[in-house]
Design a protein around this motif. Structure first.
Motif, mmCIF file in Angstrom:
data_model
loop_
_atom_site.group_PDB
_atom_site.id
_atom_site.type_symbol
_atom_site.label_atom_id
_atom_site.label_comp_id
_atom_site.label_asym_id
_atom_site.label_seq_id
_atom_site.Cartn_x
_atom_site.Cartn_y
_atom_site.Cartn_z
ATOM 1 N N MET A 25 100.737 71.451 42.735
ATOM 2 C CA MET A 25 99.826 70.564 43.432
ATOM 3 C C MET A 25 100.186 70.487 44.912
ATOM 4 N N GLU A 26 101.474 70.471 45.210
ATOM 5 C CA GLU A 26 101.894 70.258 46.590
ATOM 6 C C GLU A 26 101.596 71.455 47.484
ATOM 7 N N THR A 27 101.592 72.670 46.911
ATOM 8 C CA THR A 27 101.486 73.878 47.731
ATOM 9 C C THR A 27 100.169 74.627 47.586
ATOM 10 N N ASP A 28 99.350 74.280 46.609
ATOM 11 C CA ASP A 28 98.118 75.021 46.286
ATOM 12 C C ASP A 28 98.394 76.459 45.853
ATOM 13 N N GLU A 29 99.651 76.775 45.535
ATOM 14 C CA GLU A 29 100.017 78.112 45.072
ATOM 15 C C GLU A 29 99.457 78.327 43.669
ATOM 16 N N VAL A 30 98.869 79.485 43.428
ATOM 17 C CA VAL A 30 98.356 79.821 42.104
ATOM 18 C C VAL A 30 99.490 80.482 41.323
ATOM 19 N N LEU A 31 99.917 79.847 40.236
ATOM 20 C CA LEU A 31 101.016 80.363 39.424
ATOM 21 C C LEU A 31 100.527 81.135 38.210
ATOM 22 N N TYR A 32 99.287 80.901 37.817
ATOM 23 C CA TYR A 32 98.703 81.582 36.661
ATOM 24 C C TYR A 32 97.190 81.505 36.797
ATOM 25 N N SER A 33 96.530 82.565 36.417
ATOM 26 C CA SER A 33 95.070 82.593 36.464
ATOM 27 C C SER A 33 94.566 83.461 35.322
ATOM 28 N N THR A 34 93.471 83.030 34.697
ATOM 29 C CA THR A 34 92.848 83.816 33.643
ATOM 30 C C THR A 34 91.361 83.476 33.593
ATOM 31 N N ALA A 35 90.574 84.381 33.073
ATOM 32 C CA ALA A 35 89.142 84.135 32.899
ATOM 33 C C ALA A 35 88.924 83.349 31.609
ATOM 34 N N VAL A 36 88.013 82.387 31.641
ATOM 35 C CA VAL A 36 87.649 81.612 30.457
ATOM 36 C C VAL A 36 86.131 81.588 30.335
ATOM 37 N N GLU A 37 85.691 81.360 29.137
ATOM 38 C CA GLU A 37 84.267 81.280 28.847
ATOM 39 C C GLU A 37 83.862 79.823 28.646
ATOM 40 N N GLU A 38 82.613 79.543 28.833
ATOM 41 C CA GLU A 38 82.058 78.221 28.550
ATOM 42 C C GLU A 38 82.374 77.864 27.104
ATOM 43 N N GLY A 39 82.928 76.667 26.881
ATOM 44 C CA GLY A 39 83.254 76.211 25.536
ATOM 45 C C GLY A 39 84.615 76.659 25.026
ATOM 46 N N GLU A 40 85.319 77.476 25.793
ATOM 47 C CA GLU A 40 86.640 77.928 25.354
ATOM 48 C C GLU A 40 87.618 76.760 25.346
ATOM 49 N N ARG A 41 88.528 76.794 24.389
ATOM 50 C CA ARG A 41 89.527 75.730 24.269
ATOM 51 C C ARG A 41 90.914 76.250 24.597
ATOM 52 N N PHE A 42 91.746 75.329 25.092
ATOM 53 C CA PHE A 42 93.155 75.621 25.324
ATOM 54 C C PHE A 42 93.949 74.380 24.948
ATOM 55 N N SER A 43 95.261 74.543 24.772
ATOM 56 C CA SER A 43 96.080 73.404 24.357
ATOM 57 C C SER A 43 97.319 73.258 25.225
ATOM 58 N N VAL A 44 97.787 72.028 25.281
ATOM 59 C CA VAL A 44 99.043 71.688 25.942
ATOM 60 C C VAL A 44 99.915 71.040 24.874
ATOM 61 N N ALA B 215 110.839 78.465 34.762
ATOM 62 C CA ALA B 215 110.424 78.937 36.089
ATOM 63 C C ALA B 215 109.218 79.860 35.913
ATOM 64 N N PRO B 216 108.297 79.870 36.827
ATOM 65 C CA PRO B 216 108.254 79.184 38.112
ATOM 66 C C PRO B 216 107.589 77.805 38.055
ATOM 67 N N TYR B 217 107.269 77.328 36.847
ATOM 68 C CA TYR B 217 106.532 76.075 36.691
ATOM 69 C C TYR B 217 107.439 74.840 36.682
ATOM 70 N N LYS B 218 108.644 75.007 36.158
ATOM 71 C CA LYS B 218 109.589 73.912 35.948
ATOM 72 C C LYS B 218 109.793 73.092 37.226
ATOM 73 N N GLY B 219 109.764 71.759 37.046
ATOM 74 C CA GLY B 219 110.036 70.857 38.157
ATOM 75 C C GLY B 219 108.893 70.684 39.135
ATOM 76 N N ARG B 220 107.741 71.225 38.811
ATOM 77 C CA ARG B 220 106.591 71.131 39.709
ATOM 78 C C ARG B 220 105.499 70.289 39.073
ATOM 79 N N ASN B 221 104.718 69.644 39.903
ATOM 80 C CA ASN B 221 103.504 68.987 39.438
ATOM 81 C C ASN B 221 102.422 70.062 39.429
ATOM 82 N N LEU B 222 101.814 70.263 38.276
ATOM 83 C CA LEU B 222 100.833 71.336 38.117
ATOM 84 C C LEU B 222 99.425 70.777 37.979
ATOM 85 N N GLU B 223 98.467 71.545 38.454
ATOM 86 C CA GLU B 223 97.054 71.237 38.249
ATOM 87 C C GLU B 223 96.430 72.398 37.505
ATOM 88 N N ILE B 224 95.676 72.067 36.481
ATOM 89 C CA ILE B 224 94.899 73.066 35.754
ATOM 90 C C ILE B 224 93.454 72.789 36.090
#
Length: 126
Positions: A1-20, A108-117
């Protein structure tokens, strides 16, 4: 969130689900939250928990037991602001599963960072 750096990117379709999936800090039990992509918004659809203790999700249309867990279905709640914000645990494994990918965001590289999806509409396929 602080840097606007993209750490991961993927294509998704309308209605696709993901989990945390994470370990709840108070209950010390696994929680899986299921989200759905609609246009550029993200909706909370399900929550899988072992209990209904303090800070645990509990709202939904249907609750059932499955494999020893409470499954709250049809929550159908838009994530505030359209962007899902996550702070991965530095103590317990924290995962995002989308499609065939299982991303350990407590490493890493996500650990300790505030992330935005967020969902960004593009007009070109990769």
């Amino acid at each position: 969130m602080e840097t606007d750096e993209v750490l991961y990117s993927t294509a998704v379709e309308e209605g696709e689900r993901f989990s945390v999936t994470y370990i709840h800090s108070v209950e010390r039990s696994p929680v899986t939250e299921v989200f759905e992509v609609r246009d550029t918004a993200i909706y909370t659809m399900e929550s899988h928990t072992e209990s209904f203790g303090a800070g645990m999700p509990y709202e939904g249309e249907e609750v059932e037991m499955k494999d020893g867990k409470f499954v709250i279905k049809n929550i159908n709640r838009r994530v505030h602001g359209g962007t899902l914000r996550v702070r991965p645990s530095a103590v317990f494994p924290h995962h995002i599963r989308i499609g065939e990918d299982d991303i350990t965001i407590s490493d890493a590289p996500y650990k300790g960072r505030n992330l935005e999806i967020e969902v960004i509409r593009t007009y070109f396929r990769r």
